[in-house]
Scaffold this motif. Sequence first.
Motif, PDB file in Angstrom:
ATOM      1  N   TYR A   1      55.683  -1.634  35.661  1.00 23.69           N
ATOM      2  CA  TYR A   1      57.023  -2.073  36.052  1.00 23.69           C
ATOM      3  C   TYR A   1      57.899  -2.086  34.807  1.00 23.69           C
ATOM      4  CZ  TYR A   1      54.723  -3.259  40.395  1.00 23.69           C
ATOM      5  OH  TYR A   1      54.015  -3.179  41.569  1.00 23.69           O
ATOM      6  N   GLU A   2      58.801  -1.129  34.733  1.00 24.85           N
ATOM      7  CA  GLU A   2      59.612  -0.980  33.528  1.00 24.85           C
ATOM      8  C   GLU A   2      60.895  -1.803  33.585  1.00 24.85           C
ATOM      9  OE1 GLU A   2      59.883   3.265  33.243  1.00 24.85           O
ATOM     10  OE2 GLU A   2      57.702   3.458  33.043  1.00 24.85           O
ATOM     11  N   GLN A   3      61.426  -1.958  34.783  1.00 22.75           N
ATOM     12  CA  GLN A   3      62.582  -2.824  34.974  1.00 22.75           C
ATOM     13  C   GLN A   3      62.669  -3.177  36.456  1.00 22.75           C
ATOM     14  OE1 GLN A   3      66.371  -0.864  34.286  1.00 22.75           O
ATOM     15  NE2 GLN A   3      65.370   1.134  34.282  1.00 22.75           N
ATOM     16  N   ASN A   4      63.525  -4.130  36.775  1.00 20.52           N
ATOM     17  CA  ASN A   4      63.680  -4.539  38.168  1.00 20.52           C
ATOM     18  C   ASN A   4      64.317  -3.429  39.005  1.00 20.52           C
ATOM     19  OD1 ASN A   4      62.655  -7.194  38.276  1.00 20.52           O
ATOM     20  ND2 ASN A   4      64.469  -7.942  37.196  1.00 20.52           N
ATOM     21  N   THR A   5      63.965  -3.417  40.275  1.00 17.36           N
ATOM     22  CA  THR A   5      64.550  -2.482  41.227  1.00 17.36           C
ATOM     23  C   THR A   5      65.463  -3.281  42.155  1.00 17.36           C
ATOM     24  OG1 THR A   5      62.429  -1.297  41.207  1.00 17.36           O
ATOM     25  CG2 THR A   5      64.018  -0.687  42.923  1.00 17.36           C
TER      26      THR A   5
ATOM     27  N   ARG B   1      65.895   3.483  41.010  1.00 20.00           N
ATOM     28  CA  ARG B   1      66.943   2.699  41.642  1.00 20.00           C
ATOM     29  C   ARG B   1      68.121   3.620  41.982  1.00 20.00           C
ATOM     30  NH1 ARG B   1      68.667  -0.632  36.118  1.00 20.00           N
ATOM     31  NH2 ARG B   1      70.126   0.960  35.413  1.00 20.00           N
TER      32      ARG B   1
ATOM     33  N   GLU C   1      67.825   5.798  37.715  1.00 27.73           N
ATOM     34  CA  GLU C   1      66.979   5.384  36.591  1.00 27.73           C
ATOM     35  C   GLU C   1      65.611   4.940  37.098  1.00 27.73           C
ATOM     36  OE1 GLU C   1      67.398   2.467  32.918  1.00 27.73           O
ATOM     37  OE2 GLU C   1      69.356   3.181  33.571  1.00 27.73           O
TER      38      GLU C   1
ATOM     39  N   THR D   1      62.362   2.817  37.570  1.00 30.10           N
ATOM     40  CA  THR D   1      62.080   1.382  37.461  1.00 30.10           C
ATOM     41  C   THR D   1      60.572   1.104  37.425  1.00 30.10           C
ATOM     42  OG1 THR D   1      62.218   1.151  39.871  1.00 30.10           O
ATOM     43  CG2 THR D   1      64.232   0.717  38.609  1.00 30.10           C
TER      44      THR D   1
ATOM     45  N   PRO E   1      70.214  -9.500  33.399  1.00 30.75           N
ATOM     46  CA  PRO E   1      70.171  -8.706  34.642  1.00 30.75           C
ATOM     47  C   PRO E   1      70.710  -9.535  35.806  1.00 30.75           C
ATOM     48  CG  PRO E   1      68.063  -8.668  33.502  1.00 30.75           C
ATOM     49  CD  PRO E   1      68.883  -9.752  32.862  1.00 30.75           C
TER      50      PRO E   1
ATOM     51  N   PRO F   1      60.651 -12.896  31.573  1.00 33.65           N
ATOM     52  CA  PRO F   1      61.671 -12.535  30.585  1.00 33.65           C
ATOM     53  C   PRO F   1      62.519 -13.760  30.218  1.00 33.65           C
ATOM     54  CG  PRO F   1      61.951 -11.298  32.640  1.00 33.65           C
ATOM     55  CD  PRO F   1      60.895 -12.307  32.882  1.00 33.65           C
TER      56      PRO F   1
END
Lengths: 224, 224
Positions: free
Chosen positions: A159-163, A190, A194, A196, B3, B206
């Motif tokens: 998980y690289e970032q929130n979706t 997303r 990008e 996610t 975010p 985070p």
Amino acid sequence: MRPPVNYTAVEMTAEELEDERVLYGGLADSIRDLADASLRTTVAAEVVSEVRAEVVRLTARLRTEEIPGSFGVSLSSSGHVRGHGNAVVGLRNPVAPPLVIEKSADGRAWSSFELGALYEGPPGMVHGGVAALVLDQLLGEAAAAGGSPGMTGTLNLRYEQNTPLGACSGEAWVDRVEGVKTIVKGELRRADGERTVSAEGIFILPRWAREALEEHRQRPPRFE
Amino acid sequence: MRPPVNYTAVEMTAEELEDERVLYGGLADSIRDLADASLRTTVAAEVVSEVRAEVVRLTARLRTEEIPGSFGVSLSSSGHVRGHGNAVVGLRNPVAPPLVIEKSADGRAWSSFELGALYEGPPGMVHGGVAALVLDQLLGEAAAAGGSPGMTGTLNLRYEQNTPLGACSGEAWVDRVEGVKTIVKGELRRADGERTVSAEGIFILPRWAREALEEHRQRPPRFE
């Protein structure tokens, strides 16, 4: 010993399959919308109770005749895999978003879809497990599209970032085949494109499943 | 940049939360049952169409007043995390099985639950992605129970055998904590208690999420 997993055969023309899609896909769409409304409604408690009573009545009408157990997966005479109950792509399943997945014979699968309020984890975000659910299906379909259908052996997600909830897309591709193992990679993106979540999985088709598939078809299965 | 993930505050007594559980949990249960019936019904096409029209009408009634967007996650004045929209445990979410998860302060989380026809992948079996969905939540709750709530960083799943639809159980436990990372392990079991899927994940909270949580509470969050 063969595990109790059985693909059934069904004699249906392309036209009958399409009629089924319209009728039952429409019902599932409507129930999915009802589910979303029930999650977000702020109407008075009396209205909620009345709606619930109606839902119970409708359920009883549908249950007067039904398939015992689960929907299952059947193979049509035209070689299509009819997985309408599938939790990700099943057109008859209100729990499924459902994804419409496109595929190419070089082992790629991709889809654009909407994940709304029903798929929430952190506030406003797609549940991490829903990302996994969708990617598992995409990776499995890529393996099948590449000629190596199989079941998930391992699935590793990063998980690289929130979706954010809303428009999403995903893609998967066969990285390599090693005997009965197909190694597939994929990613969830997303709305702005990008990435996610990235995924890598190993898909394996056990012997009994190969045999079950062979019993019902001549040409390679198309998981549709 | 923070975010766009926001926990909201809500002033509700334990009694009001219980009333909400009964009213909206009941509605979600009934819609989940309707979804299952819609997937398995074999009633005549006319009945399907009539039921669909009724569902559309009920949806419109619920939509006369609603929360915009998604349900979100709110923190009650009593320190409870109210995640009723959550795709796995949300009591207002008909897509969620939903799991009722028990926890202990030593970082364990466990649950017994039913995965029926709505969660099918291979015929008669739990979808591999649904196993991932459930395990992601269990692992996250174990991290939170152990005092290190976080979001999924990585999740690695190993499918050892098929999980038949029906009664299932799962468990997760904190293996170790390394700074902001909590390493959690877990497993899914079929009805006879045999392990079918094992999982390992890294959960990370985070800084912005820690701050958001701190804004609303004095004591450690309880993800319930």
